[in-house]
Design an enzyme around this catalytic site. Structure first.
Site, PDB file in Angstrom:
ATOM      1  N   PHE A 152     -84.475 -65.501  -3.640  1.00 54.33           N
ATOM      2  CA  PHE A 152     -85.394 -66.257  -2.771  1.00 54.33           C
ATOM      3  C   PHE A 152     -85.046 -66.018  -1.306  1.00 54.33           C
ATOM      4  O   PHE A 152     -84.659 -66.916  -0.572  1.00 54.33           O
ATOM      5  CB  PHE A 152     -85.303 -67.753  -3.143  1.00 54.33           C
ATOM      6  CG  PHE A 152     -86.406 -68.606  -2.588  1.00 54.33           C
ATOM      7  CD1 PHE A 152     -87.737 -68.324  -2.873  1.00 54.33           C
ATOM      8  CD2 PHE A 152     -86.108 -69.695  -1.789  1.00 54.33           C
ATOM      9  CE1 PHE A 152     -88.750 -69.129  -2.358  1.00 54.33           C
ATOM     10  CE2 PHE A 152     -87.107 -70.503  -1.278  1.00 54.33           C
ATOM     11  CZ  PHE A 152     -88.427 -70.220  -1.559  1.00 54.33           C
ATOM     12  N   GLY A 153     -85.140 -64.752  -0.883  1.00 59.59           N
ATOM     13  CA  GLY A 153     -84.904 -64.405   0.532  1.00 59.59           C
ATOM     14  C   GLY A 153     -86.242 -64.291   1.245  1.00 59.59           C
ATOM     15  O   GLY A 153     -87.186 -65.016   0.940  1.00 59.59           O
ATOM     16  N   ARG A 154     -86.318 -63.343   2.179  1.00 56.85           N
ATOM     17  CA  ARG A 154     -87.544 -63.211   2.999  1.00 56.85           C
ATOM     18  C   ARG A 154     -88.775 -62.930   2.128  1.00 56.85           C
ATOM     19  O   ARG A 154     -89.789 -63.625   2.213  1.00 56.85           O
ATOM     20  CB  ARG A 154     -87.359 -62.080   4.024  1.00 56.85           C
ATOM     21  CG  ARG A 154     -86.378 -62.424   5.130  1.00 56.85           C
ATOM     22  CD  ARG A 154     -86.094 -61.217   5.990  1.00 56.85           C
ATOM     23  NE  ARG A 154     -85.288 -60.246   5.268  1.00 56.85           N
ATOM     24  CZ  ARG A 154     -84.042 -59.900   5.595  1.00 56.85           C
ATOM     25  NH1 ARG A 154     -83.473 -60.423   6.646  1.00 56.85           N
ATOM     26  NH2 ARG A 154     -83.379 -59.007   4.875  1.00 56.85           N
ATOM     27  N   ARG A 236     -85.893 -53.117  -6.471  1.00 57.49           N
ATOM     28  CA  ARG A 236     -85.402 -51.760  -6.669  1.00 57.49           C
ATOM     29  C   ARG A 236     -85.385 -51.494  -8.173  1.00 57.49           C
ATOM     30  O   ARG A 236     -85.049 -52.399  -8.957  1.00 57.49           O
ATOM     31  CB  ARG A 236     -83.985 -51.582  -6.109  1.00 57.49           C
ATOM     32  CG  ARG A 236     -83.913 -51.491  -4.598  1.00 57.49           C
ATOM     33  CD  ARG A 236     -84.441 -50.150  -4.068  1.00 57.49           C
ATOM     34  NE  ARG A 236     -84.315 -50.054  -2.621  1.00 57.49           N
ATOM     35  CZ  ARG A 236     -85.304 -50.276  -1.736  1.00 57.49           C
ATOM     36  NH1 ARG A 236     -86.502 -50.613  -2.149  1.00 57.49           N
ATOM     37  NH2 ARG A 236     -85.078 -50.131  -0.446  1.00 57.49           N
ATOM     38  N   GLU A 265     -86.295 -42.957  -9.684  1.00 62.24           N
ATOM     39  CA  GLU A 265     -87.487 -42.464  -8.966  1.00 62.24           C
ATOM     40  C   GLU A 265     -87.316 -41.009  -8.581  1.00 62.24           C
ATOM     41  O   GLU A 265     -86.214 -40.628  -8.186  1.00 62.24           O
ATOM     42  CB  GLU A 265     -87.697 -43.301  -7.700  1.00 62.24           C
ATOM     43  CG  GLU A 265     -88.263 -44.661  -8.020  1.00 62.24           C
ATOM     44  CD  GLU A 265     -88.442 -45.545  -6.798  1.00 62.24           C
ATOM     45  OE1 GLU A 265     -88.585 -45.021  -5.675  1.00 62.24           O
ATOM     46  OE2 GLU A 265     -88.452 -46.763  -6.977  1.00 62.24           O
ATOM     47  N   HIS A 283     -93.987 -46.858  -5.455  1.00 61.04           N
ATOM     48  CA  HIS A 283     -93.114 -47.416  -4.413  1.00 61.04           C
ATOM     49  C   HIS A 283     -93.848 -47.534  -3.056  1.00 61.04           C
ATOM     50  O   HIS A 283     -93.479 -46.882  -2.078  1.00 61.04           O
ATOM     51  CB  HIS A 283     -91.844 -46.562  -4.253  1.00 61.04           C
ATOM     52  CG  HIS A 283     -90.719 -47.321  -3.593  1.00 61.04           C
ATOM     53  ND1 HIS A 283     -89.399 -47.060  -3.834  1.00 61.04           N
ATOM     54  CD2 HIS A 283     -90.732 -48.343  -2.700  1.00 61.04           C
ATOM     55  CE1 HIS A 283     -88.647 -47.876  -3.118  1.00 61.04           C
ATOM     56  NE2 HIS A 283     -89.446 -48.669  -2.415  1.00 61.04           N
ATOM     57  N   ILE A 284     -94.876 -48.394  -3.044  1.00 65.45           N
ATOM     58  CA  ILE A 284     -95.712 -48.518  -1.840  1.00 65.45           C
ATOM     59  C   ILE A 284     -95.689 -49.936  -1.258  1.00 65.45           C
ATOM     60  O   ILE A 284     -96.604 -50.340  -0.548  1.00 65.45           O
ATOM     61  CB  ILE A 284     -97.177 -48.095  -2.123  1.00 65.45           C
ATOM     62  CG1 ILE A 284     -97.758 -48.877  -3.313  1.00 65.45           C
ATOM     63  CG2 ILE A 284     -97.253 -46.585  -2.384  1.00 65.45           C
ATOM     64  CD1 ILE A 284     -99.269 -48.673  -3.499  1.00 65.45           C
ATOM     65  N   GLY A 285     -94.611 -50.679  -1.580  1.00 66.99           N
ATOM     66  CA  GLY A 285     -94.518 -52.073  -1.134  1.00 66.99           C
ATOM     67  C   GLY A 285     -94.834 -52.287   0.344  1.00 66.99           C
ATOM     68  O   GLY A 285     -95.569 -53.198   0.713  1.00 66.99           O
TER      69      GLY A 285
HETATM   70  P1  NAP Z   1     -83.315 -60.746   1.645  1.00 66.53           P
HETATM   71  O1  NAP Z   1     -84.032 -61.598   2.637  1.00 66.53           O
HETATM   72  O2  NAP Z   1     -81.913 -60.347   1.911  1.00 66.53           O
HETATM   73  O3  NAP Z   1     -83.409 -61.497   0.235  1.00 66.53           O
HETATM   74  C1  NAP Z   1     -82.651 -61.151  -0.883  1.00 66.53           C
HETATM   75  C2  NAP Z   1     -82.373 -62.421  -1.667  1.00 66.53           C
HETATM   76  O4  NAP Z   1     -81.688 -62.075  -2.863  1.00 66.53           O
HETATM   77  C3  NAP Z   1     -81.511 -63.420  -0.923  1.00 66.53           C
HETATM   78  O5  NAP Z   1     -82.112 -64.693  -1.057  1.00 66.53           O
HETATM   79  C4  NAP Z   1     -80.182 -63.389  -1.657  1.00 66.53           C
HETATM   80  O6  NAP Z   1     -79.636 -64.682  -1.575  1.00 66.53           O
HETATM   81  C5  NAP Z   1     -80.644 -63.020  -3.060  1.00 66.53           C
HETATM   82  N1  NAP Z   1     -79.585 -62.392  -3.860  1.00 66.53           N
HETATM   83  C6  NAP Z   1     -78.751 -61.397  -3.511  1.00 66.53           C
HETATM   84  N2  NAP Z   1     -77.964 -61.066  -4.541  1.00 66.53           N
HETATM   85  C7  NAP Z   1     -78.324 -61.873  -5.570  1.00 66.53           C
HETATM   86  C8  NAP Z   1     -77.892 -62.027  -6.898  1.00 66.53           C
HETATM   87  N3  NAP Z   1     -76.901 -61.283  -7.385  1.00 66.53           N
HETATM   88  N4  NAP Z   1     -78.516 -62.956  -7.698  1.00 66.53           N
HETATM   89  C9  NAP Z   1     -79.509 -63.729  -7.208  1.00 66.53           C
HETATM   90  N5  NAP Z   1     -79.969 -63.633  -5.946  1.00 66.53           N
HETATM   91  C10 NAP Z   1     -79.370 -62.720  -5.142  1.00 66.53           C
HETATM   92  O7  NAP Z   1     -84.100 -59.389   1.387  1.00 66.53           O
HETATM   93  P2  NAP Z   1     -85.682 -59.132   1.472  1.00 66.53           P
HETATM   94  O8  NAP Z   1     -86.057 -58.735   2.847  1.00 66.53           O
HETATM   95  O9  NAP Z   1     -86.388 -60.276   0.829  1.00 66.53           O
HETATM   96  O10 NAP Z   1     -85.774 -57.817   0.558  1.00 66.53           O
HETATM   97  C11 NAP Z   1     -85.370 -57.858  -0.803  1.00 66.53           C
HETATM   98  C12 NAP Z   1     -85.343 -56.459  -1.384  1.00 66.53           C
HETATM   99  O11 NAP Z   1     -86.675 -55.993  -1.586  1.00 66.53           O
HETATM  100  C13 NAP Z   1     -84.717 -55.385  -0.478  1.00 66.53           C
HETATM  101  O12 NAP Z   1     -83.310 -55.362  -0.594  1.00 66.53           O
HETATM  102  C14 NAP Z   1     -85.360 -54.094  -0.973  1.00 66.53           C
HETATM  103  O13 NAP Z   1     -84.532 -53.478  -1.922  1.00 66.53           O
HETATM  104  C15 NAP Z   1     -86.654 -54.575  -1.630  1.00 66.53           C
HETATM  105  N6  NAP Z   1     -87.850 -54.069  -0.930  1.00 66.53           N
HETATM  106  C16 NAP Z   1     -88.701 -53.235  -1.602  1.00 66.53           C
HETATM  107  C17 NAP Z   1     -89.844 -52.781  -0.978  1.00 66.53           C
HETATM  108  C18 NAP Z   1     -90.808 -51.861  -1.699  1.00 66.53           C
HETATM  109  O14 NAP Z   1     -91.367 -50.977  -1.061  1.00 66.53           O
HETATM  110  N7  NAP Z   1     -91.053 -52.068  -2.968  1.00 66.53           N
HETATM  111  C19 NAP Z   1     -90.132 -53.134   0.351  1.00 66.53           C
HETATM  112  C20 NAP Z   1     -89.233 -53.994   0.995  1.00 66.53           C
HETATM  113  C21 NAP Z   1     -88.096 -54.455   0.347  1.00 66.53           C
HETATM  114  P3  NAP Z   1     -78.107 -64.975  -1.902  1.00 66.53           P
HETATM  115  O15 NAP Z   1     -77.319 -63.926  -1.160  1.00 66.53           O
HETATM  116  O16 NAP Z   1     -77.902 -66.361  -1.442  1.00 66.53           O
HETATM  117  O17 NAP Z   1     -78.007 -64.856  -3.380  1.00 66.53           O
END
Ligand code: NAP
Length: 329
Positions: A152-154, A236, A265, A283-285
């Site tokens: 539950f991040g961004r 991922r 991928e 992979h077009i998020g």
């Molecule tokens: P973020 O703000 O850092 O959010 C990640 C969340 O995951 C945090 O709330 C973190 O909280 C939680 N977390 C980390 N490790 C964990 C675990 N082992 N178990 C449970 N929760 C865990 O990152 P974001 O900006 O939302 O991005 C998330 C991911 O989306 C990126 O890292 C990237 O790989 C992926 N992404 C993919 C695309 C795409 O094109 N498909 C585009 C953008 C991003 P805690 O540390 O408190 O657990």
């Protein structure tokens, strides 16, 4: 100073770099080969890589002048940040600017899998739509259902915001507790993963890829889900055991999956593409014109700060500053 941008990016964002530095930009259609990357890093002071580039210790050993790696993306599992830090090389990413685009895509996958959008599109294109039938193409209603958000991040929070508008009940997992005001705002409850898996109609993954999250969802987790559950992955690929996913879909352990990312991928696990109840995206998020331009501007701004000897705003390893001389000795 020389800058390498490994793949073509929205050009308008590169003007501030062109004014000051000699820049080399890779191709629009494919990533740079490992050989080309190894050749280039010997001479560059800064770089903007993408997820398609593996930036490991052996590559960094060749990068004797490199000061900053300004990654084009928020996820940085393809960069050995510890190895960069040891060598005094700053690493930055592009958070926030891609949050809405990625959450929109995750929600699009949720709707597409629930309402069988791709199967319906195929029916039309193949000329097989003959008449309206009450029992044809029955999907799953989204409104009022339970969405489990893993991470539950961004992006996870942006997903919750969209789900709330569909009157969904929300559950999440994170390692650290969620801010109570955010919990109230979204009406979301933090639970253990096992409980989330058992209660959710839709499960959407938003954790970063780390050693801890590799295969976070595998056969044991599928067994805990409802047979009607739908898995959405825009995080991922390796967060899901893709072979176990194919098995779970074939056996009816879960109902459907919407995927933007894959374990190896651009390959897919055997059998995945043969299944009807999956929606597969390449992979077009973050792939909107607005977001990809904002990401390029942010990566360029990070790069300029780092090359100027300052700590960039999205720096993942500020303590790398000053380590270069130490490493050389
Ligand atoms: P973020 O703000 O850092 O959010 C990640 C969340 O995951 C945090 O709330 C973190 O909280 C939680 N977390 C980390 N490790 C964990 C675990 N082992 N178990 C449970 N929760 C865990 O990152 P974001 O900006 O939302 O991005 C998330 C991911 O989306 C990126 O890292 C990237 O790989 C992926 N992404 C993919 C695309 C795409 O094109 N498909 C585009 C953008 C991003 P805690 O540390 O408190 O657990």
């Amino acid at each position: 100073m020389k800058i390498l941008i490994t793949q073509a990016l929205p050009d308008s964002a590169l003007a501030p770099l062109r004014e000051r530095y000699s820049i080399e930009v890779g191709s629009q259609s494919q990533p740079m080969s490992r050989e080309a990357l190894l050749e280039h890093v010997r001479e560059i002071d800064g770089m903007i890589p993408t997820i398609a580039d593996r930036i490991d210790a052996s590559l960094l050993d060749a990068a004797i002048r490199l000061k900053i790696i300004a990654n084009y993306g928020v996820g940085y599992n393809h960069i050995d940040v510890d190895a960069a830090t040891e060598r005094g090389i700053l690493v930055t990413n592009t958070p926030d600017v891609l949050t809405d685009a990625t959450a929109e895509l995750a929600f699009a996958l949720l709707l597409a899998t629930a309402r069988r959008i791709v199967e319906g599109d195929h029916r039309m294109r193949s000329g097989q739509f003959r008449y309206w039938a009450p029992l044809d193409f029955l999907g799953t209603e989204v409104s009022g259902k339970t969405l489990g958000i893993v991470g539950f991040g961004r992006i996870g929070q942006a997903m919750a915001k969209r789900a709330k508008a569909f009157d969904m009940r929300l559950l999440c997992t994170t390692r650290s507790p969620i801010d109570p005001s955010i919990g109230r705002e979204y009406g979301i409850t933090r639970v253990e993963l096992e409980s989330l898996l058992a209660q959710s109609d839709f499960i959407s993954l938003h954790v970063p890829l780390t050693p801890e999250t590799v295969h976070r969802i595998g056969s044991a987790e599928f067994a805990r889900m409802k047979p009607s559950a739908i898995l959405i992955n825009t995080s991922r690929g390796p967060v899901v055991d893709e072979t176990a996913l194919v098995e779970a879909l074939k056996k009816g352990t879960i109902a459907a999956a919407g995927l933007d990312v894959y374990e190896n991928e651009p390959m897919m696990a055997p059998g995945l593409a043969d299944l009807d109840r999956v929606v597969l995206l390449p992979h077009i998020g973050s792939a909107t014109t607005e977001t990809r331009t904002r990401m390029a501007k942010m990566a360029v701004a990070n790069l300029l700060e780092g090359l100027g000897g300052r700590i960039p705003p999205n720096c993942l390893n500020p303590h790398a500053i000053g380590r270069k001389e130490q490493h050389r000795r």
